[in-house]
Design an enzyme around this catalytic site. Structure first.
Site, short mmCIF file in Angstrom:
data_model
loop_
_atom_site.label_atom_id
_atom_site.label_comp_id
_atom_site.label_asym_id
_atom_site.label_seq_id
_atom_site.Cartn_x
_atom_site.Cartn_y
_atom_site.Cartn_z
CG ASN A 54 40.12 42.69 -38.27
OD1 ASN A 54 40.74 43.26 -37.29
ND2 ASN A 54 40.13 43.12 -39.52
CD GLU A 102 54.66 47.27 -41.53
OE1 GLU A 102 54.70 48.40 -42.14
OE2 GLU A 102 53.98 46.30 -42.18
CB ALA A 153 45.23 44.15 -45.89
NE ARG A 154 46.93 49.20 -41.93
CZ ARG A 154 47.44 49.89 -43.03
NH1 ARG A 154 47.66 49.26 -43.87
NH2 ARG A 154 47.14 51.11 -43.19
CG HIS A 208 53.78 48.74 -45.39
ND1 HIS A 208 53.31 48.64 -44.16
CD2 HIS A 208 52.76 49.43 -46.05
CE1 HIS A 208 52.25 49.19 -43.96
NE2 HIS A 208 51.67 49.68 -45.47
CB ILE A 248 42.75 48.42 -52.41
CG1 ILE A 248 43.20 49.73 -52.01
CG2 ILE A 248 43.94 47.35 -52.47
CD1 ILE A 248 44.05 49.92 -50.69
CG ASP A 257 33.31 43.89 -47.43
OD1 ASP A 257 34.58 44.35 -48.10
OD2 ASP A 257 32.92 44.28 -46.57
CG ASP A 280 53.77 45.52 -49.28
OD1 ASP A 280 54.68 45.51 -49.52
OD2 ASP A 280 52.94 46.47 -49.31
#
Length: 330
Positions: free
Chosen positions: A212, A264, A234-235, A296, A156, A175, A259
């Site tokens: 994380n 959530e 992402a999260r 989301h 992504i 990354d 998002d």
């Protein structure tokens, strides 16, 4: 094989039905997300297919076992909505979807990012008030004169990087496991360097519990370039929202597109008549149009849903026939 699929929106039903022609499962499609209140819907089914924000905790897992469920699947990459240790203890055969159309999430991240870059959401709010005057908040830097940071350079993240690169931006990436085949697309930097130099940062890394949580916080924000834009598709657990709010209040952070949120389901998938039932999310909401919440929607596209359903049904078929699938949750 009777399988109940939770969180199936009306527009998705034809995709489920078309994919099922290859398997002929006895499908129950419900738009409801699995909760403690509707767990009885599972009675009479041998398999359950979940989506994000379905509650597969100890209480519901015990009920599933009591109802005779053998197969527990999720049409998501993330599995943090399932108590995996307890599910394994109860003996469920489980599988997930390791990936789906990367374009679905990257398109949302890019489109919300570019909307904020060009202040379109601010302009829409002015239009709603029949205000067509031009002010300094509409002034924008061009993308080709900008630097974009991509946190997480998997499928992504790379698609999102390509979109920004196509607009002429310089791309920096971060990354934990840098790739050696993307030097023509981006240059790897430290997190601090990205927040110090980038005009927009887009998050595309997984959430790893205990490793994380909230790593996007004031320690990084202390390094940020003034008027940075942050996009998170992402999260939700990746961001410390109190710190985010603080740095939006002091105008170090210009705009944010979210998002995903932590916990959530408190906010998303429902219409609120009064304040959002979470203090920090209400405070962020009050900063609109500088803050954009989308419920989301990253995977809410034709190809992404098709990929999720096809892989999920294939997972179940493989488990039934051989006892396992290539996407088992281990």
């Amino acid at each position: 094989m009777k399988i109940i699929c939770f969180g199936v929106r009306d527009v998705e039903k034809p995709i489920f039905e078309l994919s099922n022609k290859n398997y002929n499962y006895d499908l129950t499609l419900t738009s409801e997300l699995l909760t403690h209140d509707n767990i009885d819907l599972i009675k009479g089914h041998e398999a359950v297919l979940l989506r994000a924000n379905c509650a597969a905790d100890k209480q519901n897992l015990d009920k599933m076992k009591e109802f005779g469920v053998k197969y527990l699947l999720t049409r998501t990459v993330g599995t943090n909505h399932i108590d995996l240790d307890y599910a394994k203890e109860l003996g469920f055969k489980m599988a997930y979807v390791p990936f789906y159309s990367p374009n679905s999430v990257s398109e949302l991240a890019f489109s919300t990012g570019i909307a904020m870059f060009r202040n379109i959401i601010y302009m829409y709010e002015k239009m709603a008030n029949k205000d067509f005057t031009v002010d300094e908040k509409m002034f924008s830097k061009e993308v080709r004169n900008s630097t974009i940071g991509i946190i997480g350079t998997g499928r992504i993240g790379l698609e999102c990087a390509k979109a920004w690169k196509g607009m002429g931006a310089k791309i920096y990436g971060y990354d934990l496991y840098p790739r050696n085949d993307v030097s023509d697309l981006l240059e790897y930097k430290t997190l601090e360097e990205i927040f110090e130099t980038c005009d927009l940062v887009s998050l595309h890394c997984p959430y790893i519990k205990g490793q994380n949580e909230h790593f996007i916080n004031k320690d990084l924000f202390k390094h940020i370039k003034d008027q940075i834009i942050i996009v998170n598709a992402a999260r939700g657990e990746l961001i410390n929202y109190e710190d985010l709010y603080e740095f939006m209040q002091n105008n170090k952070i210009k705009q944010v597109a979210l998002d995903t949120l932590e916990n959530e389901s408190i906010v998303f998938f429902k219409k609120h008549q009064d304040n959002i039932p979470n203090d920090i999310y209400q405070k962020l909401f009050d900063l609109k149009p500088r803050v954009l919440f989308t419920p989301h929607l990253g995977s809410y596209t034709d190809q992404a849903v098709k990929d999720m359903v096809d892989i999920s049904f294939e997972n179940l078929d493989s488990i039934i026939k051989t006892g396992n699938s290539k996407n088992d949750i281990k």
